[in-house]
Design a protein around this motif. Structure first.
Motif, PDB file in Angstrom:
ATOM      1  N   HIS A 243       0.814  -1.207   0.000  1.00  0.00           N
ATOM      2  CA  HIS A 243       0.000   0.000   0.000  1.00  0.00           C
ATOM      3  C   HIS A 243       0.851   1.262   0.000  1.00  0.00           C
ATOM      4  O   HIS A 243       0.458   2.278  -0.583  1.00  0.00           O
ATOM      5  N   THR A 244       2.008   1.220   0.664  1.00  0.00           N
ATOM      6  CA  THR A 244       2.788   2.432   0.875  1.00  0.00           C
ATOM      7  C   THR A 244       4.270   2.220   0.584  1.00  0.00           C
ATOM      8  O   THR A 244       4.781   1.097   0.639  1.00  0.00           O
ATOM      9  N   GLN A 245       4.962   3.322   0.314  1.00  0.00           N
ATOM     10  CA  GLN A 245       6.403   3.287   0.130  1.00  0.00           C
ATOM     11  C   GLN A 245       7.107   2.929   1.431  1.00  0.00           C
ATOM     12  O   GLN A 245       8.163   2.292   1.419  1.00  0.00           O
ATOM     13  N   GLU A 246       6.518   3.337   2.544  1.00  0.00           N
ATOM     14  CA  GLU A 246       7.096   2.987   3.838  1.00  0.00           C
ATOM     15  C   GLU A 246       7.132   1.473   4.023  1.00  0.00           C
ATOM     16  O   GLU A 246       8.110   0.911   4.537  1.00  0.00           O
ATOM     17  N   ALA A 247       6.065   0.802   3.570  1.00  0.00           N
ATOM     18  CA  ALA A 247       6.034  -0.657   3.664  1.00  0.00           C
ATOM     19  C   ALA A 247       7.095  -1.292   2.771  1.00  0.00           C
ATOM     20  O   ALA A 247       7.704  -2.298   3.132  1.00  0.00           O
ATOM     21  N   VAL A 248       7.338  -0.693   1.607  1.00  0.00           N
ATOM     22  CA  VAL A 248       8.392  -1.189   0.727  1.00  0.00           C
ATOM     23  C   VAL A 248       9.745  -1.069   1.399  1.00  0.00           C
ATOM     24  O   VAL A 248      10.563  -2.004   1.372  1.00  0.00           O
ATOM     25  N   ARG A 249      10.005   0.080   2.015  1.00  0.00           N
ATOM     26  CA  ARG A 249      11.289   0.275   2.696  1.00  0.00           C
ATOM     27  C   ARG A 249      11.468  -0.733   3.824  1.00  0.00           C
ATOM     28  O   ARG A 249      12.562  -1.274   4.026  1.00  0.00           O
ATOM     29  N   GLY A 250      10.390  -1.009   4.547  1.00  0.00           N
ATOM     30  CA  GLY A 250      10.460  -2.009   5.610  1.00  0.00           C
ATOM     31  C   GLY A 250      10.766  -3.387   5.061  1.00  0.00           C
ATOM     32  O   GLY A 250      11.562  -4.147   5.641  1.00  0.00           O
ATOM     33  N   ALA A 251      10.153  -3.725   3.921  1.00  0.00           N
ATOM     34  CA  ALA A 251      10.401  -5.019   3.298  1.00  0.00           C
ATOM     35  C   ALA A 251      11.843  -5.118   2.808  1.00  0.00           C
ATOM     36  O   ALA A 251      12.494  -6.162   2.952  1.00  0.00           O
ATOM     37  N   MET A 252      12.352  -4.034   2.241  1.00  0.00           N
ATOM     38  CA  MET A 252      13.740  -4.033   1.764  1.00  0.00           C
ATOM     39  C   MET A 252      14.714  -4.238   2.923  1.00  0.00           C
ATOM     40  O   MET A 252      15.697  -4.972   2.798  1.00  0.00           O
ATOM     41  N   ASP A 253      14.424  -3.617   4.041  1.00  0.00           N
ATOM     42  CA  ASP A 253      15.280  -3.785   5.216  1.00  0.00           C
ATOM     43  C   ASP A 253      15.279  -5.239   5.683  1.00  0.00           C
ATOM     44  O   ASP A 253      16.321  -5.799   6.035  1.00  0.00           O
ATOM     45  N   ARG A 254      14.095  -5.849   5.673  1.00  0.00           N
ATOM     46  CA  ARG A 254      13.987  -7.239   6.115  1.00  0.00           C
ATOM     47  C   ARG A 254      14.759  -8.170   5.173  1.00  0.00           C
ATOM     48  O   ARG A 254      15.507  -9.052   5.623  1.00  0.00           O
ATOM     49  N   VAL A 255      14.568  -7.972   3.872  1.00  0.00           N
ATOM     50  CA  VAL A 255      15.260  -8.810   2.897  1.00  0.00           C
ATOM     51  C   VAL A 255      16.774  -8.634   3.020  1.00  0.00           C
ATOM     52  O   VAL A 255      17.533  -9.610   3.012  1.00  0.00           O
ATOM     53  N   ALA A 256      17.221  -7.386   3.157  1.00  0.00           N
ATOM     54  CA  ALA A 256      18.654  -7.118   3.264  1.00  0.00           C
ATOM     55  C   ALA A 256      19.247  -7.735   4.524  1.00  0.00           C
ATOM     56  O   ALA A 256      20.394  -8.191   4.522  1.00  0.00           O
ATOM     57  N   ARG A 257      18.471  -7.761   5.573  1.00  0.00           N
ATOM     58  CA  ARG A 257      18.947  -8.326   6.842  1.00  0.00           C
ATOM     59  C   ARG A 257      19.053  -9.843   6.760  1.00  0.00           C
ATOM     60  O   ARG A 257      20.030 -10.442   7.224  1.00  0.00           O
ATOM     61  N   LEU A 258      18.047 -10.481   6.150  1.00  0.00           N
ATOM     62  CA  LEU A 258      18.016 -11.940   6.086  1.00  0.00           C
ATOM     63  C   LEU A 258      18.849 -12.505   4.937  1.00  0.00           C
ATOM     64  O   LEU A 258      19.423 -13.596   5.062  1.00  0.00           O
ATOM     65  N   HIS A 259      18.897 -11.760   3.827  1.00  0.00           N
ATOM     66  CA  HIS A 259      19.596 -12.251   2.633  1.00  0.00           C
ATOM     67  C   HIS A 259      20.337 -11.078   1.991  1.00  0.00           C
ATOM     68  O   HIS A 259      19.913 -10.554   0.948  1.00  0.00           O
ATOM     69  N   PRO A 260      21.437 -10.669   2.569  1.00  0.00           N
ATOM     70  CA  PRO A 260      22.125  -9.462   2.092  1.00  0.00           C
ATOM     71  C   PRO A 260      22.636  -9.544   0.666  1.00  0.00           C
ATOM     72  O   PRO A 260      22.892  -8.504   0.047  1.00  0.00           O
TER      73      PRO A 260
END
Length: 270
Positions: A243-260
Motif C-alpha cells: 500500500h505504501t512506500q514505507e512498507a516497501v522500505r520495511g520489506a527491503m530492510d527485512r530482505v537485506a537483513r536476512l539475505h544481504p
C-alpha cells in the motif's frame, strides 16, 4: 541529439499455462504489468548501428552485439544509424522480460523520433512473445503465446512494488519443460487487482524445483505483509505489492537483513 528511453521492468501479475502447443510453444493467459524502473537506453545518431552495454548486469549478456537491442534496431529501418548505450540494471534470465523490455524501448525510441510504423507490433512479435507487450509497457492481458493483447483496467496504477532476485539465473525453457501439463483453469476476469488476487503463476512450482531459493524468497516476502507476493514469469525474480512506500522500505530492510546478497529494486506500477 541525445535520445533516451527506459526499458520498463515487466512482471506477470498472473500467468496461467493452459496447454502445450504443437509448434513447441505454450498457450498462455497472463496479466502483464510494468514498473516505472528498469534498464536505461541512450542513443545518438551515427553512421551505423552500434551497442555499448554498461551497468551491474552487463557481463551477464553472452554476446551483447547479438542481443535483442541490435535485433530491434535492425527491425526498424531509418535514414541513419544509432549508437546505443544500454545501462543493464535488471538481472538477466530473471522473469522480468529484460531483453524484451530493452527491445520494446528501442521500438518506442525509434518510433518517437523517426516516425511510428503501422506494423510496429508485427515487427515486435517476430523478436519474441513478450516484445509487443513491452513496446506498450502498460497493464495488458496477453493470450496465445502472449502476443494477443488487450488493455487491462489498471486500478493498481501507482502502487508500490518491490522486486527481489536471489541472483540465480533461470532460463525459461527448462521451467516450461518442467511444467506438469495440467490445465488449472482460465485467467479470472475484472480489474487488475481482481485478476491478480484471484490468479496464480503456474510456473512457480517447476521453477522452485529447479531453484529452491525461489521458495525461500516467496516466504521472505510473505513475511512482509504485502498485498500480493508472487514469482514473475518463469522466475527467478519475485515481486511484492504494498500500500505504501514505507512498507516497501520495511520489506527491503527485512530482505537485506536476512539475505544481504539478494538483488532488490523498488518501483511503482505504471
Amino acid at each position: 541529439m541525445l535520445l533516451t528511453e527506459t526499458a520498463f521492468a515487466k512482471i506477470n501479475l498472473a500467468l496461467h499455462v493452459r496447454h502445450r502447443r504443437d509448434d513447441g510453444y505454450h498457450e498462455l493467459e497472463t496479466l502483464f504489468a510494468f514498473l516505472d524502473v528498469g534498464d536505461r537506453i541512450t542513443a545518438r545518431p551515427a553512421k551505423e548501428d552500434s551497442l555499448q552495454v554498461l551497468g551491474e548486469f552487463a557481463r551477464a549478456l553472452d554476446d551483447p552485439f547479438d542481443n535483442l537491442v541490435m535485433r530491434a534496431l535492425g527491425a526498424m529501418p531509418r535514414s541513419e544509424g544509432l549508437a546505443v548505450t544500454l545501462e543493464k540494471n535488471l538481472p538477466v534470465a530473471a522473469g522480468l522480460g529484460g531483453g524484451s523490455a530493452d527491445a520494446g524501448a528501442i521500438f518506442r525510441l525509434v518510433a518517437h523520433h523517426y516516425g511510428t510504423r503501422e506494423d510496429i507490433m508485427e515487427r515486435a512479435a517476430k523478436l519474441g512473445a513478450d516484445v509487443p507487450a513491452c513496446v506498450a509497457s502498460i497493464a495488458q492481458v496477453g493470450r496465445g503465446t502472449g502476443t494477443q493483447l488487450r488493455r487491462a483496467n489498471n486500478d493498481w496504477e501507482g502502487m508500490p512494488v518491490l522486486l527481489v532476485n536471489p541472483r540465480v539465473p533461470l532460463a525459461t525453457g527448462p521451467v516450461f519443460a518442467a511444467w506438469n501439463g495440467k490445465d488449472r483453469g482460465p485467467l479470472p476476469q475484472g480489474k487488475v487487482s481482481d485478476i491478480a488476487r484471484a490468479g496464480r503463476n503456474d510456473l512457480e512450482t517447476p521453477a522452485i524445483a529447479l531453484v529452491p531459493e525461489i521458495g525461500e524468497l516467496l516466504a521472505t516476502l510473505g513475511g512482509t505483509n504485502p498485498l500480493l507476493a508472487r514469482m514473475s514469469g518463469s522466475g527467478a525474480t519475485c515481486f511484492a505489492i504494498f500500500h505504501t512506500q514505507e512498507a516497501v522500505r520495511g520489506a527491503m530492510d527485512r530482505v537485506a537483513r536476512l539475505h544481504p546478497s539478494w538483488w532488490q529494486m523498488p518501483g511503482r506500477l505504471r
